[in-house]
Design a protein around this motif. Structure first.
Motif, PDB file in Angstrom:
ATOM      1  N   GLN A 197       0.852  -1.189   0.000  1.00  0.00           N
ATOM      2  CA  GLN A 197       0.000   0.000   0.000  1.00  0.00           C
ATOM      3  C   GLN A 197       0.886   1.236   0.000  1.00  0.00           C
ATOM      4  OE1 GLN A 197      -3.528   0.346   2.292  1.00  0.00           O
ATOM      5  NE2 GLN A 197      -3.686  -1.844   2.661  1.00  0.00           N
ATOM      6  N   GLU A 198       0.645   2.087  -0.976  1.00  0.00           N
ATOM      7  CA  GLU A 198       1.432   3.306  -1.130  1.00  0.00           C
ATOM      8  C   GLU A 198       0.673   4.488  -0.523  1.00  0.00           C
ATOM      9  OE1 GLU A 198       4.339   2.990  -2.389  1.00  0.00           O
ATOM     10  OE2 GLU A 198       4.338   1.353  -3.852  1.00  0.00           O
ATOM     11  N   TYR A 199       1.386   5.315   0.228  1.00  0.00           N
ATOM     12  CA  TYR A 199       0.776   6.543   0.735  1.00  0.00           C
ATOM     13  C   TYR A 199       1.589   7.713   0.196  1.00  0.00           C
ATOM     14  CZ  TYR A 199      -1.460   9.995   3.637  1.00  0.00           C
ATOM     15  OH  TYR A 199      -2.172  11.094   4.050  1.00  0.00           O
ATOM     16  N   THR A 200       0.989   8.448  -0.747  1.00  0.00           N
ATOM     17  CA  THR A 200       1.700   9.552  -1.388  1.00  0.00           C
ATOM     18  C   THR A 200       1.210  10.913  -0.906  1.00  0.00           C
ATOM     19  OG1 THR A 200       0.154   9.502  -3.246  1.00  0.00           O
ATOM     20  CG2 THR A 200       2.161   8.184  -3.462  1.00  0.00           C
ATOM     21  N   GLY A 201       0.265  10.895   0.038  1.00  0.00           N
ATOM     22  CA  GLY A 201      -0.206  12.167   0.592  1.00  0.00           C
ATOM     23  C   GLY A 201       0.780  12.720   1.609  1.00  0.00           C
ATOM     24  N   LYS A 202       0.398  13.802   2.272  1.00  0.00           N
ATOM     25  CA  LYS A 202       1.253  14.402   3.292  1.00  0.00           C
ATOM     26  C   LYS A 202       1.127  13.632   4.601  1.00  0.00           C
ATOM     27  CE  LYS A 202       1.291  19.021   1.269  1.00  0.00           C
ATOM     28  NZ  LYS A 202       1.026  20.475   1.464  1.00  0.00           N
ATOM     29  N   VAL A 203       2.264  13.193   5.114  1.00  0.00           N
ATOM     30  CA  VAL A 203       2.276  12.323   6.281  1.00  0.00           C
ATOM     31  C   VAL A 203       1.904  13.058   7.579  1.00  0.00           C
ATOM     32  CG1 VAL A 203       3.759  10.881   7.734  1.00  0.00           C
ATOM     33  CG2 VAL A 203       3.865  10.680   5.239  1.00  0.00           C
ATOM     34  N   PRO A 204       2.489  14.220   7.887  1.00  0.00           N
ATOM     35  CA  PRO A 204       2.179  14.858   9.182  1.00  0.00           C
ATOM     36  C   PRO A 204       0.686  15.050   9.434  1.00  0.00           C
ATOM     37  CG  PRO A 204       4.101  15.898   8.217  1.00  0.00           C
ATOM     38  CD  PRO A 204       3.554  14.977   7.172  1.00  0.00           C
ATOM     39  N   PRO A 205      -0.116  15.551   8.477  1.00  0.00           N
ATOM     40  CA  PRO A 205      -1.548  15.696   8.767  1.00  0.00           C
ATOM     41  C   PRO A 205      -2.242  14.359   9.036  1.00  0.00           C
ATOM     42  CG  PRO A 205      -0.937  17.025   6.865  1.00  0.00           C
ATOM     43  CD  PRO A 205       0.236  16.140   7.174  1.00  0.00           C
ATOM     44  N   ALA A 206      -1.833  13.306   8.318  1.00  0.00           N
ATOM     45  CA  ALA A 206      -2.459  11.997   8.513  1.00  0.00           C
ATOM     46  C   ALA A 206      -2.121  11.434   9.888  1.00  0.00           C
ATOM     47  CB  ALA A 206      -2.001  11.033   7.418  1.00  0.00           C
ATOM     48  N   VAL A 207      -0.875  11.596  10.321  1.00  0.00           N
ATOM     49  CA  VAL A 207      -0.491  11.138  11.660  1.00  0.00           C
ATOM     50  C   VAL A 207      -1.195  11.976  12.724  1.00  0.00           C
ATOM     51  CG1 VAL A 207       1.428  10.900  13.276  1.00  0.00           C
ATOM     52  CG2 VAL A 207       1.721  10.202  10.882  1.00  0.00           C
ATOM     53  N   VAL A 211      -3.410  10.522  15.876  1.00  0.00           N
ATOM     54  CA  VAL A 211      -3.098  10.680  17.307  1.00  0.00           C
ATOM     55  C   VAL A 211      -4.166  11.505  18.017  1.00  0.00           C
ATOM     56  CG1 VAL A 211      -0.623  10.375  16.947  1.00  0.00           C
ATOM     57  CG2 VAL A 211      -1.588  12.681  16.936  1.00  0.00           C
ATOM     58  N   GLU A 212      -4.890  12.341  17.257  1.00  0.00           N
ATOM     59  CA  GLU A 212      -5.996  13.090  17.863  1.00  0.00           C
ATOM     60  C   GLU A 212      -7.080  12.153  18.367  1.00  0.00           C
ATOM     61  OE1 GLU A 212      -5.952  17.283  15.272  1.00  0.00           O
ATOM     62  OE2 GLU A 212      -7.257  15.621  14.701  1.00  0.00           O
ATOM     63  N   GLU A 213      -7.228  11.001  17.725  1.00  0.00           N
ATOM     64  CA  GLU A 213      -8.294  10.061  18.078  1.00  0.00           C
ATOM     65  C   GLU A 213      -7.802   8.907  18.948  1.00  0.00           C
ATOM     66  OE1 GLU A 213     -11.382  10.659  17.339  1.00  0.00           O
ATOM     67  OE2 GLU A 213     -10.929  12.418  16.112  1.00  0.00           O
ATOM     68  N   GLU A 214      -6.482   8.753  19.098  1.00  0.00           N
ATOM     69  CA  GLU A 214      -5.928   7.609  19.819  1.00  0.00           C
ATOM     70  C   GLU A 214      -5.680   7.963  21.285  1.00  0.00           C
ATOM     71  OE1 GLU A 214      -5.180   4.625  21.316  1.00  0.00           O
ATOM     72  OE2 GLU A 214      -5.266   4.146  19.176  1.00  0.00           O
ATOM     73  N   ASP A 215      -6.498   7.407  22.191  1.00  0.00           N
ATOM     74  CA  ASP A 215      -6.410   7.735  23.620  1.00  0.00           C
ATOM     75  C   ASP A 215      -5.115   7.252  24.251  1.00  0.00           C
ATOM     76  OD1 ASP A 215      -8.889   8.908  23.477  1.00  0.00           O
ATOM     77  OD2 ASP A 215      -9.960   7.090  24.087  1.00  0.00           O
ATOM     78  N   LEU A 216      -4.516   6.177  23.680  1.00  0.00           N
ATOM     79  CA  LEU A 216      -3.291   5.635  24.287  1.00  0.00           C
ATOM     80  C   LEU A 216      -2.082   6.529  24.039  1.00  0.00           C
ATOM     81  CD1 LEU A 216      -3.625   1.818  23.496  1.00  0.00           C
ATOM     82  CD2 LEU A 216      -3.908   2.950  25.707  1.00  0.00           C
ATOM     83  N   LEU A 217      -2.167   7.419  23.079  1.00  0.00           N
ATOM     84  CA  LEU A 217      -1.041   8.303  22.781  1.00  0.00           C
ATOM     85  C   LEU A 217      -1.357   9.715  23.271  1.00  0.00           C
ATOM     86  CD1 LEU A 217      -0.094   7.146  19.170  1.00  0.00           C
ATOM     87  CD2 LEU A 217       1.141   6.670  21.284  1.00  0.00           C
ATOM     88  N   PRO A 218      -0.602  10.189  24.268  1.00  0.00           N
ATOM     89  CA  PRO A 218      -0.890  11.493  24.892  1.00  0.00           C
ATOM     90  C   PRO A 218      -0.281  12.667  24.114  1.00  0.00           C
ATOM     91  CG  PRO A 218       0.917  10.460  26.045  1.00  0.00           C
ATOM     92  CD  PRO A 218       0.484   9.486  24.971  1.00  0.00           C
ATOM     93  N   PHE A 219      -0.542  12.722  22.819  1.00  0.00           N
ATOM     94  CA  PHE A 219       0.030  13.778  21.986  1.00  0.00           C
ATOM     95  C   PHE A 219      -1.080  14.470  21.211  1.00  0.00           C
ATOM     96  CE2 PHE A 219       3.087  10.176  22.086  1.00  0.00           C
ATOM     97  CZ  PHE A 219       4.037  10.753  22.912  1.00  0.00           C
ATOM     98  N   GLN A 254     -14.387   8.211  12.909  1.00  0.00           N
ATOM     99  CA  GLN A 254     -14.646   9.126  14.022  1.00  0.00           C
ATOM    100  C   GLN A 254     -14.043  10.508  13.799  1.00  0.00           C
ATOM    101  OE1 GLN A 254     -12.865   6.970  17.243  1.00  0.00           O
ATOM    102  NE2 GLN A 254     -14.344   5.290  17.155  1.00  0.00           N
ATOM    103  N   ALA A 255     -12.991  10.566  13.000  1.00  0.00           N
ATOM    104  CA  ALA A 255     -12.205  11.792  12.886  1.00  0.00           C
ATOM    105  C   ALA A 255     -12.972  12.905  12.177  1.00  0.00           C
ATOM    106  CB  ALA A 255     -10.897  11.508  12.150  1.00  0.00           C
ATOM    107  N   LYS A 256     -12.820  14.104  12.698  1.00  0.00           N
ATOM    108  CA  LYS A 256     -13.328  15.284  12.015  1.00  0.00           C
ATOM    109  C   LYS A 256     -12.286  15.811  11.024  1.00  0.00           C
ATOM    110  CE  LYS A 256     -16.106  16.617  16.025  1.00  0.00           C
ATOM    111  NZ  LYS A 256     -16.339  17.648  17.066  1.00  0.00           N
ATOM    112  N   ASN A 257     -11.056  15.369  11.223  1.00  0.00           N
ATOM    113  CA  ASN A 257      -9.945  15.792  10.379  1.00  0.00           C
ATOM    114  C   ASN A 257     -10.008  15.059   9.040  1.00  0.00           C
ATOM    115  OD1 ASN A 257      -7.379  16.231   9.209  1.00  0.00           O
ATOM    116  ND2 ASN A 257      -6.443  16.508  11.226  1.00  0.00           N
ATOM    117  N   SER A 258     -10.094  15.771   7.933  1.00  0.00           N
ATOM    118  CA  SER A 258     -10.226  15.156   6.612  1.00  0.00           C
ATOM    119  C   SER A 258      -8.966  14.432   6.151  1.00  0.00           C
ATOM    120  CB  SER A 258     -10.606  16.227   5.576  1.00  0.00           C
ATOM    121  OG  SER A 258      -9.584  17.209   5.484  1.00  0.00           O
TER     122      SER A 258
END
Length: 616
Positions: A197-207, A211-219, A254-258
């Motif tokens: 699987q190739e991901y050619t989009g921008k990585v920082p926004p996707a990450v 992490v905005e939705e992942e409760d285990l990661l406090p970032f 769940q994400a509001k982030n597109s």
């Protein structure tokens, strides 16, 4: 890792297809009984696909077969229905093929706005089943496939596999464990990048979206993940143990982030685990055979083998395998079971399949990128084959090559054309007895580097090497063997593989030097005087000569021809002399000024696109 060479012994004398297929049965039995993943190496047309079904019928074992194309699956279905096998079979549903809300044209492009919307969501990594379950929210409307009950695609993926002797699906169906658990599994042909699987989009926004939705990661975002990960080592380690699959798309829903994408978890893990290679690529080991590679443009590639651990056994089928790549894409060590030894393979091609392979050039001719394609040379060669064999050949080349040949006359000279990318699992050239393979499918240095980075190797083209002598180092050269040389051979072996009315085999010309080293082709190197450019003027000269003949003018001088065309007299003279050397005209000197005189020998037989000669 070991190799069972005993399977390849004892076939050198009087090699026949019957003898090969009898031995193949033994190889298939041994491979399925082997405790680890096995690879049956058997050249095309040896019957390995049919053989695994015969094994299933003889043993009564349930099997799942994963293949690259619907055309090949159609063949499997037909075989299952034969009286000798009589196997119950189910074709696993495909989202793009079986959902009536997905409307695609012949090239696979969406034909309406709803399909565009569905595929845009699908490209976020949300599975077809999840799209149907959340259709109203995701699509803003009820799709046509749900207006009168359950979608046929959903019904298809929810079948009970137990009643079926054989399940047939694409490689991607192997991800669903319901279809592999407690069943024997066959992977037909090298899956290549099916598990990539190739991901050619921008990585920082996707990450960040993940992490905005992942409760285990406090970032809060991508930047904070890297700036503060040392402060939360325990939390990060706990999360690493919990992150389980790239198919978990809950955070996307769940994400509001597109920018949210189903690869978000693995993208986050890859950025934490990445190691820098000497060629500036990155490699990340994601565990359980999953790996990732990042290029210098910060684009990630994720190799995600399916989990086949609950299968009874797994057998791969390939005509020209490269073991290192098979082990990489399957995420496990593999035992190789060769059907033929090295000395038998050439005999198999010539005597059993009836293939005559003729190499026409010493040039590498990498055509995949389109830069090396030469229509003005290649089309005259194809035209010459028409003349030599009084038959129209099938043509296999690169996709970009076919685009460059379009409108240049190839279609009128070829019985069928196809590109390398559409060959896997295809038998459309099976009854064609004359073929030519134009150029090789070299994918470019970056693709070779990517496969190296996925395996953890830094690959660079060795300075001063190019073409056939290109040296990428051991692993890179193995990639080149798999993606270039073996693909050329696979293309050659598409021709003439079906016997009809006692006729078998084909004569296949190969216009590239990129054949496997063990192949011993007949070499008939071509020289081409192309007449396809307007500047060349040869076509004008030939038309002028034909006009003179029609007027019963049987002898002429250079000026008689030059007066009828638009090129300079000196170029006209050169073309006339070439036609003399090539045997279409004869000439002599005499008369006033000892001028050259010309007369026709066989100008009516002159080809349209150029003069081609084969070295004897």
């Amino acid at each position: 890792m070991s190799t069972d060479t005993s399977t390849a012994a004892g076939l050198s004398q009087n090699l026949t297809l019957e003898q090969i297929r009898f031995r193949l049965g033994d190889v298939i039995w041994k491979a399925f009984e082997h405790p680890q993943t096995s690879l049956i190496e058997a050249l095309p047309a040896s019957g390995k696909s049919y053989g695994v079904l015969r094994w299933a019928a003889e043993t009564g074992n349930q099997i799942s077969v994963f293949a690259p194309r619907h055309e090949l699956m159609d063949e499997y279905e037909d075989w299952c229905a034969e009286d000798d096998l009589d196997l119950s079979v189910a074709r696993l549903a495909s989202f793009h093929r079986d959902c009536e809300s997905v409307s695609l044209d012949e090239k696979g492009n969406p034909t309406d706005e709803l399909t565009e919307k569905i595929l845009r969501i699908y490209r976020q990594g949300i599975k077809g089943e999840t799209i149907h379950q959340n259709a109203s929210r995701l699509l803003g409307e009820q799709p046509p496939c749900l207006e009168h009950g359950e979608c046929s695609f959903i019904e298809g993926i929810n079948i009970d596999p137990e009643p079926y002797d054989v399940l047939l699906g694409h490689y991607l169906h192997a991800y669903q464990t319901d279809w592999t658990e407690e069943r024997y599994v066959a992977i037909d042909e090298f899956p290549g990048d099916a598990f990539l699987q190739e991901y050619t989009g921008k990585v920082p926004p996707a990450v960040t979206a993940y992490v905005e939705e992942e409760d285990l990661l406090p970032f809060r975002d991508y930047e904070e993940l890297f700036d503060r990960q040392s402060e939360f080592r325990e939390e990060v380690e706990l999360w690493k143990q919990k992150v389980w699959s790239h198919y978990d798309a809950n955070h996307v829903l769940q994400a509001k982030n597109s920018s949210a994408h189903a690869l978000g978890p693995l993208m986050t893990l890859a950025n934490l685990e990445k190691e820098r290679l000497d060629n500036r690529w990155r490699h990340a080991d994601l565990g359980n055979g999953k790996v990732a590679a990042r290029n210098t443009e910060h684009e990630w590639s994720f190799l995600l083998p399916p989990n086949l651990g609950e299968a009874e056994s797994v057998v791969a089928l390939d005509g020209t395998p490269v073991l290192e790549l098979w082990e990489l894409v399957m995420g496990t060590e593999i035992e190789r079971f060769p059907l033929l030894d090295d000395s038998d393979r050439q005999t198999y091609l010539e005597d059993v399949l009836g293939l005559e392979i003729v190499q026409t050039t010493e040039n590498w001719n990498a055509y995949q990128g389109g830069d090396g394609v030469s229509p003005t040379v290649d089309i005259p060669v194809v035209e010459k084959l028409n003349d030599l064999h009084d038959s129209t050949p099938g043509v296999i080349t690169s996709k970009k090559g076919l685009k460059q040949y379009k409108g240049r006359g190839l279609n009128s000279l070829a019985s069928r054309t196809e590109n390398y990318g559409n060959l896997k699992g295809s038998n459309s050239f099976g009854t064609i007895r004359l073929g030519i393979v134009l150029g090789n499918p070299h994918p470019g240095d970056d693709v070779v580097k990517k496969w190296g980075a996925l395996a953890g190797y830094s690959i660079e083209r060795q300075e001063g090497t190019s073409g056939e002598d290109t040296d990428y180092g051991y692993f890179g050269n193995r990639v080149m063997e798999a993606l270039i040389r073996n693909e050329v051979l696979q293309a050659v072996m598409r021709f003439g593989r079906e016997e009809v009315d006692g006729e078998k085999g084909a004569t296949v010309y190969v216009h590239t030097s990129a054949l496997p080293e063990w192949i011993e082709p007949e070499k008939r190197i071509v020289s081409v005087d192309s007449w396809m450019t307007q500047e060349n003027g040869m076509k004008q000269v030939i038309e002028a000569i034909r006009e003179l003949n029609e007027r019963d003018i049987r002898e002429w001088k250079t000026g008689d021809v030059a007066d009828r065309i638009s090129i300079y007299a000196r170029y006209t003279r050169e073309h006339l002399k070439n036609l003399v050397e090539q045997g279409y005209l004869e000439s002599w000197q005499g008369g006033r000024g000892n001028a050259f005189h010309f007369s026709n020998v066989c100008i009516e037989e002159a080809p349209e696109y150029g003069h081609v000669e084969f070295a004897e």
